[in-house]
Design a protein around this motif. Structure first.
Motif, PDB file in Angstrom:
ATOM      1  N   MET A   1     -19.219  -2.093   5.013  1.00  0.00           N
ATOM      2  CA  MET A   1     -18.815  -1.533   3.737  1.00  0.00           C
ATOM      3  C   MET A   1     -18.943  -0.018   3.795  1.00  0.00           C
ATOM      4  SD  MET A   1     -19.692  -2.534  -0.166  1.00  0.00           S
ATOM      5  CE  MET A   1     -18.803  -4.008   0.132  1.00  0.00           C
ATOM      6  N   SER A   2     -18.038   0.669   3.177  1.00  0.00           N
ATOM      7  CA  SER A   2     -17.995   2.118   3.208  1.00  0.00           C
ATOM      8  C   SER A   2     -19.141   2.730   2.417  1.00  0.00           C
ATOM      9  CB  SER A   2     -16.669   2.584   2.598  1.00  0.00           C
ATOM     10  OG  SER A   2     -16.683   3.966   2.379  1.00  0.00           O
TER      11      SER A   2
ATOM     12  N   MET B   1       0.051  23.285   7.110  1.00  0.00           N
ATOM     13  CA  MET B   1       0.510  22.232   6.219  1.00  0.00           C
ATOM     14  C   MET B   1       0.392  20.884   6.930  1.00  0.00           C
ATOM     15  SD  MET B   1       4.387  21.753   4.813  1.00  0.00           S
ATOM     16  CE  MET B   1       5.041  21.114   6.345  1.00  0.00           C
ATOM     17  N   VAL B   2       0.069  19.863   6.147  1.00  0.00           N
ATOM     18  CA  VAL B   2       0.053  18.493   6.648  1.00  0.00           C
ATOM     19  C   VAL B   2       1.061  17.708   5.817  1.00  0.00           C
ATOM     20  CG1 VAL B   2      -1.315  16.392   6.940  1.00  0.00           C
ATOM     21  CG2 VAL B   2      -2.398  18.626   7.253  1.00  0.00           C
ATOM     22  N   LYS B   3       2.042  17.116   6.488  1.00  0.00           N
ATOM     23  CA  LYS B   3       2.986  16.232   5.801  1.00  0.00           C
ATOM     24  C   LYS B   3       2.341  14.857   5.724  1.00  0.00           C
ATOM     25  CE  LYS B   3       7.632  14.309   6.010  1.00  0.00           C
ATOM     26  NZ  LYS B   3       8.890  14.264   6.763  1.00  0.00           N
ATOM     27  N   LEU B   4       2.272  14.318   4.514  1.00  0.00           N
ATOM     28  CA  LEU B   4       1.586  13.050   4.279  1.00  0.00           C
ATOM     29  C   LEU B   4       2.577  11.902   4.182  1.00  0.00           C
ATOM     30  CD1 LEU B   4      -0.788  14.419   1.531  1.00  0.00           C
ATOM     31  CD2 LEU B   4      -1.412  13.941   3.906  1.00  0.00           C
ATOM     32  N   ASN B   5       2.150  10.729   4.633  1.00  0.00           N
ATOM     33  CA  ASN B   5       2.977   9.551   4.414  1.00  0.00           C
ATOM     34  C   ASN B   5       2.887   9.176   2.933  1.00  0.00           C
ATOM     35  OD1 ASN B   5       0.789   7.707   3.927  1.00  0.00           O
ATOM     36  ND2 ASN B   5       0.532   7.418   6.121  1.00  0.00           N
ATOM     37  N   PRO B   6       3.790   8.329   2.441  1.00  0.00           N
ATOM     38  CA  PRO B   6       3.818   8.036   0.999  1.00  0.00           C
ATOM     39  C   PRO B   6       2.494   7.545   0.418  1.00  0.00           C
ATOM     40  CG  PRO B   6       5.826   7.256   2.020  1.00  0.00           C
ATOM     41  CD  PRO B   6       4.914   7.686   3.147  1.00  0.00           C
ATOM     42  N   SER B   7       1.808   6.642   1.094  1.00  0.00           N
ATOM     43  CA  SER B   7       0.562   6.123   0.520  1.00  0.00           C
ATOM     44  C   SER B   7      -0.528   7.186   0.504  1.00  0.00           C
ATOM     45  CB  SER B   7       0.100   4.860   1.252  1.00  0.00           C
ATOM     46  OG  SER B   7      -0.061   5.100   2.631  1.00  0.00           O
ATOM     47  N   ALA B   8      -0.632   7.995   1.555  1.00  0.00           N
ATOM     48  CA  ALA B   8      -1.626   9.071   1.573  1.00  0.00           C
ATOM     49  C   ALA B   8      -1.361  10.075   0.455  1.00  0.00           C
ATOM     50  CB  ALA B   8      -1.623   9.767   2.931  1.00  0.00           C
ATOM     51  N   GLY B   9      -0.085  10.406   0.256  1.00  0.00           N
ATOM     52  CA  GLY B   9       0.265  11.325  -0.821  1.00  0.00           C
ATOM     53  C   GLY B   9      -0.101  10.783  -2.187  1.00  0.00           C
ATOM     54  N   GLU B  10       0.164   9.507  -2.406  1.00  0.00           N
ATOM     55  CA  GLU B  10      -0.166   8.896  -3.702  1.00  0.00           C
ATOM     56  C   GLU B  10      -1.678   8.841  -3.927  1.00  0.00           C
ATOM     57  OE1 GLU B  10       1.819   8.404  -6.133  1.00  0.00           O
ATOM     58  OE2 GLU B  10       3.738   8.539  -5.077  1.00  0.00           O
ATOM     59  N   ILE B  11      -2.433   8.591  -2.874  1.00  0.00           N
ATOM     60  CA  ILE B  11      -3.895   8.570  -3.005  1.00  0.00           C
ATOM     61  C   ILE B  11      -4.390   9.969  -3.355  1.00  0.00           C
ATOM     62  CG2 ILE B  11      -6.093   8.247  -1.802  1.00  0.00           C
ATOM     63  CD1 ILE B  11      -4.637   6.046  -0.129  1.00  0.00           C
ATOM     64  N   LEU B  12      -3.999  10.973  -2.561  1.00  0.00           N
ATOM     65  CA  LEU B  12      -4.490  12.331  -2.803  1.00  0.00           C
ATOM     66  C   LEU B  12      -4.021  12.893  -4.138  1.00  0.00           C
ATOM     67  CD1 LEU B  12      -4.362  14.105   0.673  1.00  0.00           C
ATOM     68  CD2 LEU B  12      -6.330  13.156  -0.534  1.00  0.00           C
ATOM     69  N   ALA B  13      -2.841  12.479  -4.596  1.00  0.00           N
ATOM     70  CA  ALA B  13      -2.349  12.951  -5.895  1.00  0.00           C
ATOM     71  C   ALA B  13      -3.267  12.525  -7.033  1.00  0.00           C
ATOM     72  CB  ALA B  13      -0.935  12.430  -6.143  1.00  0.00           C
ATOM     73  N   ARG B  14      -4.038  11.488  -6.814  1.00  0.00           N
ATOM     74  CA  ARG B  14      -4.946  10.986  -7.840  1.00  0.00           C
ATOM     75  C   ARG B  14      -6.376  11.495  -7.663  1.00  0.00           C
ATOM     76  NH1 ARG B  14      -0.680   8.120  -7.305  1.00  0.00           N
ATOM     77  NH2 ARG B  14       0.143   6.884  -9.034  1.00  0.00           N
TER      78      ARG B  14
ATOM     79  N   ALA C   1      -8.348  -1.952  -1.726  1.00  0.00           N
ATOM     80  CA  ALA C   1      -9.607  -1.202  -1.727  1.00  0.00           C
ATOM     81  C   ALA C   1     -10.043  -0.776  -0.328  1.00  0.00           C
ATOM     82  CB  ALA C   1     -10.706  -1.999  -2.415  1.00  0.00           C
ATOM     83  N   ALA C   2     -10.044  -1.673   0.626  1.00  0.00           N
ATOM     84  CA  ALA C   2     -10.520  -1.332   1.974  1.00  0.00           C
ATOM     85  C   ALA C   2      -9.676  -0.223   2.587  1.00  0.00           C
ATOM     86  CB  ALA C   2     -10.520  -2.570   2.870  1.00  0.00           C
ATOM     87  N   ASP C   3      -8.354  -0.300   2.406  1.00  0.00           N
ATOM     88  CA  ASP C   3      -7.472   0.738   2.949  1.00  0.00           C
ATOM     89  C   ASP C   3      -7.708   2.081   2.260  1.00  0.00           C
ATOM     90  OD1 ASP C   3      -6.247  -1.008   4.762  1.00  0.00           O
ATOM     91  OD2 ASP C   3      -4.715  -1.586   3.303  1.00  0.00           O
ATOM     92  N   VAL C   4      -7.885   2.060   0.946  1.00  0.00           N
ATOM     93  CA  VAL C   4      -8.121   3.304   0.212  1.00  0.00           C
ATOM     94  C   VAL C   4      -9.467   3.900   0.615  1.00  0.00           C
ATOM     95  CG1 VAL C   4      -8.417   4.351  -2.069  1.00  0.00           C
ATOM     96  CG2 VAL C   4      -6.622   2.637  -1.702  1.00  0.00           C
ATOM     97  N   TYR C   5     -10.507   3.078   0.704  1.00  0.00           N
ATOM     98  CA  TYR C   5     -11.826   3.576   1.139  1.00  0.00           C
ATOM     99  C   TYR C   5     -11.715   4.207   2.528  1.00  0.00           C
ATOM    100  CZ  TYR C   5     -14.127   0.920  -2.619  1.00  0.00           C
ATOM    101  OH  TYR C   5     -14.532   0.430  -3.816  1.00  0.00           O
ATOM    102  N   ARG C   6     -11.001   3.553   3.410  1.00  0.00           N
ATOM    103  CA  ARG C   6     -10.843   4.060   4.777  1.00  0.00           C
ATOM    104  C   ARG C   6     -10.127   5.421   4.769  1.00  0.00           C
ATOM    105  NH1 ARG C   6     -10.397  -0.531   6.921  1.00  0.00           N
ATOM    106  NH2 ARG C   6      -8.262  -0.927   6.268  1.00  0.00           N
ATOM    107  N   PHE C   7      -9.062   5.531   3.965  1.00  0.00           N
ATOM    108  CA  PHE C   7      -8.351   6.808   3.891  1.00  0.00           C
ATOM    109  C   PHE C   7      -9.228   7.892   3.273  1.00  0.00           C
ATOM    110  CE2 PHE C   7      -5.909   9.996   1.656  1.00  0.00           C
ATOM    111  CZ  PHE C   7      -5.212  10.541   2.714  1.00  0.00           C
ATOM    112  N   ILE C   8      -9.955   7.565   2.212  1.00  0.00           N
ATOM    113  CA  ILE C   8     -10.844   8.550   1.569  1.00  0.00           C
ATOM    114  C   ILE C   8     -11.886   9.032   2.573  1.00  0.00           C
ATOM    115  CG2 ILE C   8     -12.613   8.875  -0.215  1.00  0.00           C
ATOM    116  CD1 ILE C   8      -9.821   8.902  -1.402  1.00  0.00           C
ATOM    117  N   ASP C   9     -12.461   8.111   3.338  1.00  0.00           N
ATOM    118  CA  ASP C   9     -13.421   8.507   4.380  1.00  0.00           C
ATOM    119  C   ASP C   9     -12.751   9.448   5.387  1.00  0.00           C
ATOM    120  OD1 ASP C   9     -15.602   7.092   3.384  1.00  0.00           O
ATOM    121  OD2 ASP C   9     -15.235   5.333   4.656  1.00  0.00           O
TER     122      ASP C   9
END
Length: 93
Positions: free
Chosen positions: A1-2, A39-52, A76-84
């Motif tokens: 667990m993260s 600059m870092v170009k983000l994939n769609p899911s990374a962009g949506e996560i960081l936008a929030r 949740a697991a994917d978002v936690y992993r990206f946030i980490d």
């Protein structure tokens, strides 16, 4: 667990560090993360996560919004992993 699940309030309200700016680039058709060195170009899911990640939303609320947006569950697991990952890269406080 993260470590994000540990209940630390500061970690449950992710926010971009002040040296970074997230914006939508129409010419790139993507979110980009701008910083003094580039600059870092983000994939769609990374962009949506960081936008929030504005420091006002709980991580669980971000996950709920993303599950609604993408019509998915159990993100949740994917978002936690990206946030980490984003914290390790120094993008988030």
């Amino acid at each position: 667990m993260s470590s994000l699940n540990a209940g630390n309030g500061a970690q449950s309200l992710p926010s971009l560090r002040t040296m970074f700016r997230l914006q939508w680039e129409a010419t790139q058709d993507a979110y980009v993360l701008l910083y003094p060195e580039g600059m870092v170009k983000l994939n769609p899911s990374a962009g949506e996560i960081l936008a929030r990640c504005d420091g006002t939303r709980e991580l669980d609320d971000i996950i709920d919004e993303l599950e609604d947006l993408f019509g998915a569950s159990n993100l949740a697991a994917d978002v936690y992993r990206f946030i980490d990952h984003a914290r390790q890269r120094g993008w988030l406080d």
